[in-house]
Write an enzyme that holds these catalytic residues in place. Structure first.
Site, PDB file in Angstrom:
ATOM      1  N   LYS A 202     -55.452  75.995 -37.608  1.00 11.49           N
ATOM      2  CA  LYS A 202     -56.669  75.818 -38.402  1.00 11.49           C
ATOM      3  C   LYS A 202     -57.396  74.584 -37.893  1.00 11.49           C
ATOM      4  CE  LYS A 202     -58.354  75.180 -43.144  1.00 11.49           C
ATOM      5  NZ  LYS A 202     -57.966  75.055 -44.569  1.00 11.49           N
ATOM      6  N   LYS A 256     -58.015  80.057 -37.390  1.00 11.92           N
ATOM      7  CA  LYS A 256     -59.191  79.828 -38.243  1.00 11.92           C
ATOM      8  C   LYS A 256     -59.976  78.647 -37.700  1.00 11.92           C
ATOM      9  CE  LYS A 256     -60.466  78.806 -43.035  1.00 11.92           C
ATOM     10  NZ  LYS A 256     -59.973  78.460 -44.383  1.00 11.92           N
TER      11      LYS A 256
END
Length: 332
Positions: A202, A256
């Site tokens: 992420k 992400k």
């Protein structure tokens, strides 16, 4: 790829593009509603759908309407919903105790969905930012986001979500060691079938702004998240993080944001072969919607093309706010 095609005109690549029937026969990847996880925002109240201005077409729903939306999504072939709470600012505290309250919005919505659509998979978010008066994913001490104390709180949050009936827990906090701690706690509490979909890679991205509006975290956030989310310049680090999380017991991993990091998606899938997901985040969604509303692009075609890109990059599925719209288009 070692095969060399015959020289022109024996090889004419356009032969395989001449009609939709032919194109469909040789298409390398396919997209279907079962590839989609639908992130939805939950708020307090009853009978409420509240638009999120920075995410056209997205609303915050009260728990009763979340259950109704889940029923409709499941009927379209969407297999999973991911819950994100819009927490009353009065419940946001420095100790983040609302995160593991059995009656918090996420847990109530989980129970409502499982009661309405038992076969719908419910995914929940493990991170403290929706409950933290500082707006961070972890506890803040003397200006530092501390790791180990945060992990202890994340375990309590995860167990609360499992007790409520969550099928998949998604740790999005990016603290070190949280996957191992959560897996051990879940096993010890009799939740051995609860899956962990780790936000393993992420990034500290500029594409999260509309999401923070949607969960009410924008105003609370002090500083940035660069000390725990990844540097966008790094790729090898993502592979090390994925390896660690799989080694600690993650069942699935996520990259992400999505489209700006398709190279990472491909590297993760090639290297590990594990179930790999991408999150088409709020900024990606908002850009497509804004351009479509201005007539600059064909919104439906751009939506479907963007989702197909994830499959081509090796993803097994995608978290996307487009899920219902995409499912309708794919079923047409």
């Amino acid at each position: 790829m070692s095969h060399q095609p015959a020289p022109f005109p024996a090889a004419r690549f356009r032969r395989a593009r001449q009609s939709e029937a032919i194109r469909s026969l040789v298409r390398e990847n396919a997209l279907c509603p079962s590839d989609l996880i639908w992130p939805i925002f939950v708020r307090d109240g009853e009978g409420i759908e509240e638009p999120v201005p920075s995410m056209p077409g997205v609303v915050r729903r009260s728990v009763d309407l979340v259950a109704q939306a889940a029923r409709e999504a499941f009927a379209m072939g969407i297999p999973a919903i991911c819950l994100f709470p819009y927490t009353d600012p009065a419940l946001k505290t420095a100790d983040c105790a609302e995160a593991w309250n059995p009656e918090n919005l996420s847990n109530r919505a989980t129970r409502a969905i499982k009661a309405a659509v038992p076969d719908m998979a419910v995914m929940t978010d493990v991170a403290l930012d929706p409950y933290n008066s500082d707006g961070h994913d972890g506890f803040v001490e003397n200006g530092e986001i501390v790791n180990d104390r945060t992990v202890e709180a994340l375990v309590k949050q995860g167990l609360s979500q499992a007790d409520a009936g969550a099928d998949i827990i998604g740790p999005s906090d990016m603290m070190d060691g949280r996957i191992g701690a959560l897996r051990q706690a879940l096993e010890g509490a009799g939740h051995s079938n609860v899956m962990l979909l780790s936000y393993a890679a992420k990034y500290a991205s500029a594409f999260y702004g509309p999401f923070r509006d949607a969960v009410g975290a924008s105003g609370a956030l002090k500083g940035d998240k660069k000390t725990y989310q990844m540097d966008p310049a790094n790729g090898d680090e993502a592979l090390r993080l994925v390896a660690r999380d799989l080694g600690e017991g993650a069942d699935m991993v996520m990259v992400k944001p999505g489209m700006p990091y398709l190279d990472i998606c491909r590297r993760v899938k090639t290297e590990f072969g594990a179930p790999t997901f991408a999150y088409q985040v709020s900024g990606e969604y908002a850009m497509i919607q804004a351009a479509a509303q201005n007539g600059w692009i064909d919104g439906e075609r751009a939506m479907l093309e963007s989702l197909m890109c994830f499959k081509r990059a090796g993803c097994d599925g995608v978290l996307t706010y487009f899920a219902p719209e995409a499912a309708r288009a794919l079923g047409a």
